[in-house]
Design a protein around this motif. Structure first.
Motif, PDB file in Angstrom:
ATOM      1  N   UNK A   1       0.850  -1.177   0.000  1.00  0.00           N
ATOM      2  CA  UNK A   1       0.000   0.000   0.000  1.00  0.00           C
ATOM      3  C   UNK A   1       0.895   1.239   0.000  1.00  0.00           C
ATOM      4  N   UNK A   2       0.612   2.156  -0.926  1.00  0.00           N
ATOM      5  CA  UNK A   2       1.377   3.401  -1.060  1.00  0.00           C
ATOM      6  C   UNK A   2       0.530   4.569  -0.546  1.00  0.00           C
ATOM      7  N   UNK A   3       1.105   5.350   0.365  1.00  0.00           N
ATOM      8  CA  UNK A   3       0.387   6.444   1.013  1.00  0.00           C
ATOM      9  C   UNK A   3       1.212   7.727   0.891  1.00  0.00           C
ATOM     10  N   UNK A   4       0.548   8.813   0.524  1.00  0.00           N
ATOM     11  CA  UNK A   4       1.172  10.127   0.556  1.00  0.00           C
ATOM     12  C   UNK A   4       0.705  10.815   1.839  1.00  0.00           C
ATOM     13  N   UNK A   5       1.639  11.441   2.538  1.00  0.00           N
ATOM     14  CA  UNK A   5       1.345  12.095   3.818  1.00  0.00           C
ATOM     15  C   UNK A   5       1.693  13.575   3.701  1.00  0.00           C
ATOM     16  N   UNK A   6       0.729  14.425   4.033  1.00  0.00           N
ATOM     17  CA  UNK A   6       0.941  15.873   3.994  1.00  0.00           C
ATOM     18  C   UNK A   6       0.391  16.507   5.268  1.00  0.00           C
ATOM     19  N   UNK A   7       0.856  17.714   5.525  1.00  0.00           N
ATOM     20  CA  UNK A   7       0.346  18.512   6.640  1.00  0.00           C
ATOM     21  C   UNK A   7       0.671  19.972   6.363  1.00  0.00           C
ATOM     22  N   UNK A   8       0.001  20.829   7.076  1.00  0.00           N
ATOM     23  CA  UNK A   8       0.332  22.259   7.068  1.00  0.00           C
ATOM     24  C   UNK A   8       0.398  22.864   5.665  1.00  0.00           C
ATOM     25  N   UNK A   9      -0.622  22.596   4.860  1.00  0.00           N
ATOM     26  CA  UNK A   9      -0.648  23.177   3.522  1.00  0.00           C
ATOM     27  C   UNK A   9      -1.033  24.659   3.557  1.00  0.00           C
ATOM     28  N   UNK A  10      -1.839  25.069   4.532  1.00  0.00           N
ATOM     29  CA  UNK A  10      -2.182  26.487   4.712  1.00  0.00           C
ATOM     30  C   UNK A  10      -2.564  27.161   3.395  1.00  0.00           C
ATOM     31  N   UNK A  11      -3.545  26.582   2.714  1.00  0.00           N
ATOM     32  CA  UNK A  11      -3.984  27.143   1.434  1.00  0.00           C
ATOM     33  C   UNK A  11      -5.436  27.608   1.528  1.00  0.00           C
ATOM     34  N   UNK A  12      -5.869  28.570   0.776  1.00  0.00           N
ATOM     35  CA  UNK A  12      -5.032  29.392  -0.102  1.00  0.00           C
ATOM     36  C   UNK A  12      -4.321  30.461   0.713  1.00  0.00           C
ATOM     37  N   UNK A  13      -3.149  30.772   0.347  1.00  0.00           N
ATOM     38  CA  UNK A  13      -2.361  31.809   1.014  1.00  0.00           C
ATOM     39  C   UNK A  13      -1.395  32.354  -0.018  1.00  0.00           C
ATOM     40  N   UNK A  14      -1.488  33.635  -0.285  1.00  0.00           N
ATOM     41  CA  UNK A  14      -0.653  34.216  -1.327  1.00  0.00           C
ATOM     42  C   UNK A  14      -1.005  33.588  -2.668  1.00  0.00           C
ATOM     43  N   UNK A  15      -0.019  33.351  -3.487  1.00  0.00           N
ATOM     44  CA  UNK A  15      -0.231  32.715  -4.787  1.00  0.00           C
ATOM     45  C   UNK A  15       0.074  31.228  -4.753  1.00  0.00           C
ATOM     46  N   UNK A  16       0.141  30.663  -3.564  1.00  0.00           N
ATOM     47  CA  UNK A  16       0.507  29.259  -3.443  1.00  0.00           C
ATOM     48  C   UNK A  16      -0.564  28.339  -4.010  1.00  0.00           C
ATOM     49  N   UNK A  17      -0.108  27.211  -4.501  1.00  0.00           N
ATOM     50  CA  UNK A  17      -1.009  26.150  -4.944  1.00  0.00           C
ATOM     51  C   UNK A  17      -0.311  24.832  -4.665  1.00  0.00           C
ATOM     52  N   UNK A  18      -1.003  23.742  -4.865  1.00  0.00           N
ATOM     53  CA  UNK A  18      -0.387  22.437  -4.647  1.00  0.00           C
ATOM     54  C   UNK A  18       0.726  22.223  -5.658  1.00  0.00           C
TER      55      UNK A  18
END
Length: 165
Positions: A1-18
């Motif tokens: 099983x393959x898992x992607x782990x993320x945290x603290x994306x804080x979006x939308x903020x400024x011009x940020x995107x994934x």
């Protein structure tokens, strides 16, 4: 099983995107786990487009996010017990708070965020894993997220990159 782990994306903020690197990995993953601080429900809904998603809310998440996901999660995957929590709170270090949060569950792995600092270490028999932040590295040189492979054991790693493109 393959898992992607993320945290603290804080979006939308400024011009940020994934970032594309994260998006490409999420497309291939069996599961995505987000350890809180999405910020808005729009971002939660954006993550849902990549398939199965589990997550918790953090200290900056909107009321709508808090209604969509729990404060903490206990997952049972491939024979492993995995605790997921953001990690915010008072007193103690983030590591101590998250470890104590799942003491009764005897978690094999605890996924958390809050500090934006990538971490991978054992406390007794429990692996603590903070993926860092895929979009808000603060004073660190790199953005990061995590990848887990669950088979007969847990393999955890950080993916580091310097640009959000």
């Amino acid at each position: 099983m393959e898992i992607v782990v993320v945290a603290d994306t804080h979006l939308p903020k400024g011009n940020r995107k994934l970032p594309e690197r994260l998006v490409e990995e999420m497309k291939k993953a069996d599961l995505v786990i987000h350890a809180g601080d999405w910020q808005t429900v729009d971002i939660y809904e954006q993550f849902q487009q990549f398939g199965e998603l589990k997550g918790v809310y953090g200290n900056v998440d909107s009321k709508e996010v808090q209604e969509a996901v729990p404060r903490r999660h206990v997952l049972h995957l491939n024979g492993f017990t995995i605790g997921v929590v953001h990690g915010h709170g008072e007193k103690k270090t983030t590591e101590k708070r998250v470890y104590e949060e799942f003491a009764e569950e005897e978690a094999d792995l605890i996924i958390f965020g809050h500090s934006h600092l990538p971490l991978l270490k054992f406390v007794k028999q429990t692996l603590l894993f903070n993926p860092g932040s895929a979009t808000d590295k603060r004073r660190l040189p790199y953005y990061s997220f995590g990848k887990l492979t669950l088979d007969d054991q847990i393999h955890a790693e950080h993916i580091f990159y310097s640009s959000l493109l």
